[in-house]
Design a protein around this motif. Structure first.
Motif, short mmCIF file in Angstrom:
data_model
loop_
_atom_site.label_atom_id
_atom_site.label_comp_id
_atom_site.label_asym_id
_atom_site.label_seq_id
_atom_site.Cartn_x
_atom_site.Cartn_y
_atom_site.Cartn_z
N GLY A 131 0.81 -1.22 0.00
CA GLY A 131 0.00 0.00 0.00
C GLY A 131 0.84 1.26 0.00
O GLY A 131 2.01 1.24 -0.37
N PHE A 132 0.23 2.38 0.42
CA PHE A 132 0.89 3.68 0.40
C PHE A 132 2.25 3.65 1.09
O PHE A 132 3.15 4.38 0.74
CB PHE A 132 0.05 4.71 1.15
CG PHE A 132 -1.20 5.08 0.43
CD1 PHE A 132 -1.34 4.86 -0.93
CD2 PHE A 132 -2.26 5.68 1.11
CE1 PHE A 132 -2.49 5.21 -1.60
CE2 PHE A 132 -3.42 6.04 0.45
CZ PHE A 132 -3.53 5.81 -0.90
N PHE A 133 2.35 2.84 2.14
CA PHE A 133 3.54 2.94 2.97
C PHE A 133 4.46 1.73 2.79
O PHE A 133 5.22 1.36 3.67
CB PHE A 133 3.12 3.17 4.43
CG PHE A 133 2.13 4.30 4.54
CD1 PHE A 133 2.51 5.61 4.26
CD2 PHE A 133 0.79 4.06 4.86
CE1 PHE A 133 1.60 6.66 4.31
CE2 PHE A 133 -0.13 5.11 4.93
CZ PHE A 133 0.27 6.41 4.64
N GLY B 113 6.90 1.67 0.80
CA GLY B 113 8.23 2.13 0.39
C GLY B 113 8.50 1.88 -1.08
O GLY B 113 9.64 1.63 -1.48
N GLY C 69 -5.92 2.41 0.39
CA GLY C 69 -4.50 2.53 0.04
C GLY C 69 -3.59 2.18 1.21
O GLY C 69 -2.56 1.54 1.04
N ASP D 10 -3.27 -1.60 1.43
CA ASP D 10 -2.88 -2.31 0.22
C ASP D 10 -4.06 -2.88 -0.55
O ASP D 10 -4.02 -4.00 -1.03
CB ASP D 10 -1.88 -3.43 0.56
CG ASP D 10 -1.15 -3.94 -0.69
OD1 ASP D 10 -1.24 -3.27 -1.73
OD2 ASP D 10 -0.51 -5.00 -0.61
N PRO E 76 -0.76 1.88 -5.99
CA PRO E 76 -1.75 2.59 -5.17
C PRO E 76 -1.57 4.11 -5.13
O PRO E 76 -2.57 4.83 -5.17
CB PRO E 76 -1.55 1.99 -3.78
CG PRO E 76 -0.18 1.42 -3.77
CD PRO E 76 0.09 0.99 -5.18
#
Lengths: 271, 209
Positions: free
Chosen positions: A239-241, A243, B38, B41, B47
């Motif tokens: 997801g967004f985090f 990296g 997001g 995931d 994303p």
């Protein structure tokens, strides 16, 4: 899907392969639509068999291959390659295929041949993206390589991925893979390979020459007019985090193998 | 000014502030939902890109909705003027999120890239100009600012048509090819600008006559 008989080949990337689900559901294949989900969603009706691939033009032995005879005739290798899209994202894909050079060698290129022109299939009935006027590219999709690029041992014709026959959305039954160039050079669903004397037109270059050059070598120092090419988003990193970003390498990290092809050339002008 | 004159409160099912709060919450739902996906995931293989484009698309939608209020009243008599400020603020909010995600999540705060973006890339310069033009509009969206600015408030807020033009161009440039989505939204935005221009032209002629 049908399993292929493959042995490991050279040039294995050190990176972790992108999950199969992402490799097969995040595709640019405008013949099926603009959205990256379109190829997976809209390609089920595409018939990749029977299929012929012709090798013609400036060759001593032109030939029209049946795709399954071709696959049977060529020893298949698995090559784990990095793929860098011009849109600044990247994957790592285990392709199954054979060097383009072995196919071209069988055709015996004439001395006058300097470029290789590729042509993709046109089938509006099975490819919804070819029916729409507004967002359409000019069909067939065409690509090209200089002959020395085409003969380079890294340049692959892929007929499978992850050990299985190539899914429709990834360019079945046969596609080009040139790992040091942006992904759009990797023309899909090829029907014709023609050896020619002068530089052939290429689809994205015709569409917008300012943004897409003939060479399209991965180059972190030459930006796309709309975005920087200095780094890339890693597909499937989470997801967004997760990296999911890394620095882009010159020639996508294949400089050791291919930099010699471009000795003395200004890569800023020949982008 | 119709905005300040208010709405007959007794015809509303909920108090006026409740109605606005509901609209704001509803309007922010697409952002909240996608942020949640997001972070967990569930936005697919790319994303950040999906979220960035999603926020941009909703900014365009709210901008367009705000611009539609006046033509809609003129054409159908339906008066949604009391929602217009909230629509504009939602558009601004989505633009801020869009830019924030671009700078923070996508470019991960890389100043060098951002400086190049704003000096070399027309696509991003145009988008940024639209963002900048929206700032004074958002700041002067309070009742107090409207009172203080008087007639000048209306003139200042005509800037929104400049924003619409810039956004239309930025939106068209965001795609590799012209396509139904980009041409439709850009076309509607341009139509709002044209409608406004010809309305002003007719008023000017009437006054001149």
């Amino acid at each position: 899907a049908q399993t292929l008989s493959v042995r490991p080949g050279p040039f294995q990337a050190a990176e972790r392969p992108t999950p199969l689900q992402d490799v097969t559901h995040y595709n640019n294949f405008y013949e099926f639509g603009l959205d990256k989900g379109d190829p997976a969603a809209l390609s089920a009706r595409f018939a990749a068999r029977p299929w012929t691939l012709s090798v013609e033009g400036l060759v001593a032995r032109p030939r029209v291959w049946d795709i399954d005879q071709l696959i049977a005739a060529m020893p298949l290798e698995e090559r784990l390659y990095r793929m860098r899209c011009v849109e600044a994202w990247s994957m790592v894909i285990p392709w199954d295929g054979f060097p383009l050079a072995s196919l071209l060698a069988q055709a015996e290129p004439l001395g006058s041949a300097r470029y290789v022109a590729f042509e993709s299939v046109v089938r509006p009935a099975q490819m919804p993206g070819q029916r729409n006027g507004l967002d359409s590219l000019a069909w067939p999709y065409v690509e090209g390589l200089r002959l020395d690029e085409a003969m380079h041992p890294l340049t692959l014709l892929a007929v499978g991925l992850y050990g299985e026959i190539l899914p429709n959305q990834n360019g079945a039954p046969v596609r080009l893979v040139v790992p040091w160039k942006y992904g759009f050079k990797g023309i899909k669903s090829i029907t014709r390979i023609r050896l020619v004397e002068s530089r052939p037109p290429t689809t994205w270059n015709q569409m917008n020459a300012q943004e897409y050059g003939f060479f399209a070598n991965v180059n972190p120092e030459v930006d796309h007019p709309r975005w920087s090419q200095a780094s890339e988003r890693i597909i499937g990193a989470g997801g967004f985090f997760g990296g999911g970003r890394k620095k882009t390498l010159m020639f996508n990290g294949y400089g050791e193998q291919v930099a010699g092809l471009y000795g003395g050339m200004d890569l800023r002008r020949n982008y | 000014m119709p905005y300040l004159s208010g709405t007959p409160r007794n015809r509303l099912l909920v108090p006026w502030w409740g109605e606005r709060a509901a609209l704001a919450l509803l309007g922010l739902l697409p952002a909240i939902l996608y942020f949640w996906y997001g972070a967990h995931d569930a936005l697919g293989p790319d994303p950040v890109n999906v979220f960035e484009r999603w926020l941009g698309l909703w900014a365009v939608r709210f901008l367009l909705a705000g611009l539609l209020v006046t033509p809609l009243r003129a054409l159908t008599g339906l008066n949604l003027i009391r929602y217009r400020r909230m629509l504009g603020l939602l558009a601004f909010c989505y633009v801020c999120l869009h830019v924030g995600v671009y700078v923070g999540l996508d470019q991960q705060g890389n100043i060098g890239v951002l400086v190049q973006d704003l000096t070399r890339r027309p696509f991003l310069m145009i988008g940024f100009a639209a963002f900048m033009l929206m700032v004074p509009l958002a700041i002067t969206s309070t009742d107090g600012a409207m009172r203080r600015l008087g007639r000048r408030w209306g003139r200042l807020h005509r800037l929104v048509y400049g924003v619409a033009l810039l956004v239309a161009v930025h939106f068209l440039m965001a795609f590799k090819t012209y396509n139904v989505t980009s041409v439709t939204y850009a076309g509607l935005l341009m139509a709002m600008v044209v409608w406004r221009c010809q309305a002003a032209w007719r008023r000017w002629r009437r006054r001149a006559a």
